[in-house]
Write an enzyme that holds these catalytic residues in place. Structure first.
Site, PDB file in Angstrom:
ATOM      1  N   GLU A   1       0.831  -1.214   0.000  1.00  0.00           N
ATOM      2  CA  GLU A   1       0.000   0.000   0.000  1.00  0.00           C
ATOM      3  C   GLU A   1       0.859   1.255   0.000  1.00  0.00           C
ATOM      4  O   GLU A   1       0.510   2.270  -0.593  1.00  0.00           O
ATOM      5  CB  GLU A   1      -0.951   0.017   1.207  1.00  0.00           C
ATOM      6  CG  GLU A   1      -2.045  -1.041   1.163  1.00  0.00           C
ATOM      7  CD  GLU A   1      -2.997  -0.886  -0.020  1.00  0.00           C
ATOM      8  OE1 GLU A   1      -2.527  -0.921  -1.175  1.00  0.00           O
ATOM      9  OE2 GLU A   1      -4.209  -0.750   0.202  1.00  0.00           O
TER      10      GLU A   1
ATOM     11  N   THR B   1      -5.081   6.807  -5.827  1.00  0.00           N
ATOM     12  CA  THR B   1      -5.264   7.010  -4.385  1.00  0.00           C
ATOM     13  C   THR B   1      -4.353   8.132  -3.883  1.00  0.00           C
ATOM     14  O   THR B   1      -4.766   8.966  -3.066  1.00  0.00           O
ATOM     15  CB  THR B   1      -4.983   5.693  -3.617  1.00  0.00           C
ATOM     16  OG1 THR B   1      -5.908   4.719  -4.091  1.00  0.00           O
ATOM     17  CG2 THR B   1      -5.166   5.869  -2.122  1.00  0.00           C
TER      18      THR B   1
HETATM   19  N1  HSE Z   1      -8.556   4.725   3.066  1.00  0.00           N
HETATM   20  C1  HSE Z   1      -7.905   4.850   1.793  1.00  0.00           C
HETATM   21  C2  HSE Z   1      -8.286   6.196   1.191  1.00  0.00           C
HETATM   22  C3  HSE Z   1      -8.355   3.747   0.904  1.00  0.00           C
HETATM   23  O1  HSE Z   1      -9.476   6.503   1.173  1.00  0.00           O
HETATM   24  O2  HSE Z   1      -7.405   6.916   0.739  1.00  0.00           O
HETATM   25  C4  HSE Z   1      -7.743   3.778  -0.463  1.00  0.00           C
HETATM   26  O3  HSE Z   1      -8.309   2.742  -1.227  1.00  0.00           O
END
Ligand code: HSE
Length: 332
Positions: A152, A204
């Site tokens: 991630e 993201t």
């Molecule tokens: N919690 C993260 C965001 C998830 O919303 O940036 C990304 O998939």
């Protein structure tokens, strides 16, 4: 396109099943589910696994410290282990293992990168669950989440676990903290999930960049109330409370601007009887929860209608909560 035959030609059983030096040479195939992170109000702390779509990966253990990654899809993702999310997760596992081992990995993505459906998490989670299986399950699921968080970091610049934990554990998960990791599986009543994935890419990292770094106290209070309400609603099988709590006053107002049709989908779906919903992860996918399958299908029709009208290509799913997480589907 990769040639999966390259790693599928060995025998059926462990080459050296006994002793520390022996390694399991089976090729295993795993499926890794898509996930909806945040669940509207729980930014970075809530997530849920879906039965559809799912990635498929094949992994084989090697007795040399290399990680070879191939893709059996057309997404042109990096294959260098440090730049690949599955590779970064496996490097962390390899280091913790302190053995001379490596992996051959073939990834076939059905969860489109940049969809908001936990595509990167599925690759990292699938890789470490498969590797752990071949190593005789020496690591706990929490360990695997910790390793996969390195993936991630590669994908979004931040180690968050709200896609990974549900992808590995299945179900709905609360990540109370990441340092140290505190993962809490939540029970919930049956829910149908409708997802629309407009075919635009939202990275993201970009969707995190645009967020305000400070939060007004009055917004924080509303958000706390909703998170607590949502968790309570799940645990008490209280559909009304789940619906009332699916509100986000902090992240959604900023990110929804990136998603055409968002307000219309949300409003029309709720009018049609959906409990509520919002942006899936960092978007652009939108998800809605329903008590009945019939409502979930009506919501799908609404989503189709909105995106056809706007003229943006899209894909929809009507699915349910995946309770198993990453699953071994074949071993040879
Ligand atoms: N919690 C993260 C965001 C998830 O919303 O940036 C990304 O998939």
């Amino acid at each position: 396109m990769s040639d999966t035959k390259n790693i599928s030609g060995n025998g059926k059983h462990k080459d050296s099943p006994s002793g520390d030096g022996g390694i399991d040479r089976r090729l295993i195939k795993v499926s890794a589910p898509a996930t909806v992170a945040n669940l509207v109000c729980g930014f970075d702390i809530l997530g849920m696994a879906l039965n559809d779509p799912q990635d498929v990966m094949e992994v084989r253990l090697l007795d040399e410290p290399v990680i070879r990654i191939k893709h059996a899809d057309d997404y042109d993702l990096p294959v260098e282990p440090e730049k690949n999310v599955a590779g970064a997760a496996l490097i962390a596992l390899q280091e913790a293992c302190q053995k001379k081992i490596g992996f051959d990995v073939v990834i076939n993505k059905c969860i489109k990168p940049g969809s908001g459906l936990g595509s990167s998490a599925a690759s990292s989670a699938g890789a470490v669950v498969a590797a752990n299986h071949l190593l005789g399950n020496i690591f706990s699921k929490e360990d695997l989440v910790r390793f996969a968080m390195n993936g991630e970091k590669v994908a979004s610049g931040v180690k968050h676990a709200d896609n990974l934990a549900p992808c590995i554990f299945g179900g709905i998960i609360l990540i109370r903290a990441i340092l140290p990791l505190d993962i809490i599986p939540l029970s919930a009543p049956p829910l149908f999930v409708t997802v629309v994935h407009p075919q635009i890419e939202v990275k993201t990292s970009d969707a995190r960049q645009i967020l305000r770094k400070e939060v007004q106290l009055k917004s924080a209070i509303m958000q706390w109330g909703n998170i607590a309400g949502l968790v309570t609603g799940f645990l008490k099988n209280d559909y009304d409370l789940i619906g009332r709590s699916l509100e986000d006053v902090i992240i959604e107002p900023v990110r929804s601007i990136l998603i055409p049709g968002f307000d219309e989908v949300k409003m029309n779906s709720k009018e049609a009887g959906a409990l509520g919903g919002g942006i899936s992860g960092s978007g652009p996918s939108i998800f809605m929860l329903s008590k009945e399958e019939q409502t979930a299908r009506k919501v799908e029709a609404i989503m189709k209608n909105v995106f056809q009208k706007i003229g943006v290509e899209f894909k929809t799913y009507v699915t349910s909560i995946n309770q198993t997480g990453v699953k071994i589907v074949d071993e040879k």
